[in-house]
Structures are given as C-alpha cells and as structure tokens.
Design a protein around this motif. Structure first.
Motif, PDB file in Angstrom:
ATOM      1  N   ALA A  57      -0.814  -5.442  -6.881  1.00  0.00           N
ATOM      2  CA  ALA A  57      -0.430  -5.030  -5.534  1.00  0.00           C
ATOM      3  C   ALA A  57       0.392  -3.744  -5.578  1.00  0.00           C
ATOM      4  N   ALA A  58       1.231  -3.610  -6.611  1.00  0.00           N
ATOM      5  CA  ALA A  58       2.060  -2.406  -6.726  1.00  0.00           C
ATOM      6  C   ALA A  58       1.202  -1.165  -6.911  1.00  0.00           C
ATOM      7  N   ALA A  59       0.156  -1.265  -7.738  1.00  0.00           N
ATOM      8  CA  ALA A  59      -0.736  -0.131  -7.946  1.00  0.00           C
ATOM      9  C   ALA A  59      -1.472   0.210  -6.657  1.00  0.00           C
ATOM     10  N   TYR A  60      -1.903  -0.812  -5.932  1.00  0.00           N
ATOM     11  CA  TYR A  60      -2.600  -0.583  -4.668  1.00  0.00           C
ATOM     12  C   TYR A  60      -1.683   0.092  -3.660  1.00  0.00           C
ATOM     13  N   ALA A  61      -0.447  -0.375  -3.543  1.00  0.00           N
ATOM     14  CA  ALA A  61       0.492   0.187  -2.574  1.00  0.00           C
ATOM     15  C   ALA A  61       0.811   1.645  -2.883  1.00  0.00           C
ATOM     16  N   ALA A  62       0.789   1.999  -4.175  1.00  0.00           N
ATOM     17  CA  ALA A  62       1.098   3.364  -4.581  1.00  0.00           C
ATOM     18  C   ALA A  62      -0.148   4.239  -4.705  1.00  0.00           C
ATOM     19  N   SER A  63      -1.297   3.715  -4.263  1.00  0.00           N
ATOM     20  CA  SER A  63      -2.581   4.426  -4.403  1.00  0.00           C
ATOM     21  C   SER A  63      -2.866   4.790  -5.846  1.00  0.00           C
TER      22      SER A  63
END
Length: 239
Positions: free
Chosen positions: A111-117
């Motif tokens: 989720a962290a990678a997704y939120a940070a694109s």
C-alpha cells in the motif's frame, strides 16, 4: 528447427522436446531459440543441462514496444540485468534530468508503494549495476523501442521454481490498488499449462482468484483452468 555448423536454431512455433527425464543435454556449441509477436520457439528438457567450451544458450524473446509495454520474465537463469541491458540496444530508455531510465521495471504490491506512486519502478543508470540477476519466476515490466526480439543468455531451469506470493491487502484500502496482486512469469524456455499452474498452486492462490491475468497491451485478459490456455516462454502475468 535446424542445425548448422554447431548451431541449433529453434524457430518460433516449433518445439525441441526431450521427454525422458534421464536425458542429459550437453551443449558444446550454440542453441538459439527464436520468437516473434505471435509465435514462440520452445525447448522442453526434463533431464539435465550442461555446457562445455565456448557453448552458449540464447532465447531471442519478443518484447512489445513502448506504445503498449509488456510483462516478461527471463526464460533462462543466471543472467545479470545489467548485462542484458548492455547486450540489447533496443531496450527502450529515456533520459531524465539527472539519469537515464531503462524500460525494465519491477512491481511492488505494498500500500505504501501504491500511495507514493512507486508500485511500478524502472531501473536507472544509477542502480542497474546493483540490480543483480533476473529472478527466475518473477515478472518485470519491459519495452523495446518499437517491438523486437531481445536476447536472453543463460541456463535452463529443469526443476520447479519457487517464488513468494504475497497478499498485502489489509482490508483498510480498496483492493483496486493492486496490493493483492503479484507479478510472476514463466521461467522456462517452453510453454506451461494454465490448468497445471493453477492446480499446482491452488493452495496459495486466493480462493476467489484461481486465475491468471495476462496483459494484452490495453487491459488484462483472464484465464482459468477451463480456458485451455498456455503461458508462453518468459511470459509475465498477474496472480
């Protein structure tokens, strides 16, 4: 396929098949397997593989251009990503403000990678040296300048390949962010059956998603055990 002056060539749409598990393939010359955007050569070996002298095994794997990109894994093992980039000038790249970015990237499903694109990240000239080898069974996003064969050089995987499947969906964010999904690939220079792949891995695949999802250049196509589909050599797909 044909054999000419110590070189065996397996062309797209043809198979070189060693069914007996006791067969030992000893390569003292060159074996080249070819493909295009529709047909893939296949080398199926149930026994052992070895090389001697100046022998080499190459898979010339077709990869789509930057208009659609492609999901690909190495169909051979033991190949450094940096060497692959150096040997294949048709791998697309783009110069940024401070560094070149290559059209080879990994997928991270947190989720962290997704939120940070940062769920899809490509290798750059600054980190390609530390990229190591292509991981057998892992998929990568890749593109060539205009759709072309690129050359993977390495060894044949002749046994099972294991790779972790991780579900990072914690239930607090929408599953459309991709945290349920893993990008894997066929690590062999031959086709594998979707039916057999799902049967072999049914205990780790989500009960509602015992399917594979292949990128067609625009969207993902779904294949289940009833589809009769096969996964091409080095083809990446989502599970």
């Amino acid at each position: 396929f044909d054999n000419d002056a110590g070189t065996i060539r397996v062309y797209g749409g043809t198979d070189m098949f060693f069914e007996d598990s006791s067969t030992a393939l000893s390569n003292s010359g060159t074996i080249e397997i070819f493909s295009d955007n529709e047909l893939y050569g296949s080398l199926l070996l149930s026994g052992t593989y070895s090389e001697s002298g100046a022998s080499v095994l190459k898979y010339r794997r077709y990869i789509a251009g930057t208009d659609t990109w492609d999901l690909v894994g190495s169909p051979l093992s033991g190949l450094l990503i940096e060497d692959y980039v150096d040997d294949n000038f048709d791998i697309a790249s783009e110069g940024g403000e401070n560094e070149d970015q290559y059209a080879i990237g990994v997928y991270t499903n947190t989720a962290a990678a997704y939120a940070a694109s940062e769920d899809w990240l490509n290798y750059t000239e600054d980190n390609i040296e530390e990229a190591g080898e292509f991981i057998s069974g892992q998929g990568y996003q890749m593109a060539t300048s205009g759709g072309d064969e690129t050359t993977f050089t390495g060894d044949i995987e002749t046994s099972d390949v294991d790779i972790d499947i991780v579900n990072n969906e914690g239930g607090t964010i929408n599953s459309s962010d991709g945290t349920r999904w893993n990008l894997v690939a066929n690590p062999y220079p031959c086709y594998i059956s979707v039916d057999e792949f799902i049967s072999e891995n049914s205990d780790v695949l989500h009960a509602n998603h015992r399917t594979v999802w292949g990128w067609n250049g625009t969207t993902y196509d779904q294949y289940n055990q009833a589809s009769g589909a096969e996964i091409a050599p080095g083809q990446g797909f989502m599970v």
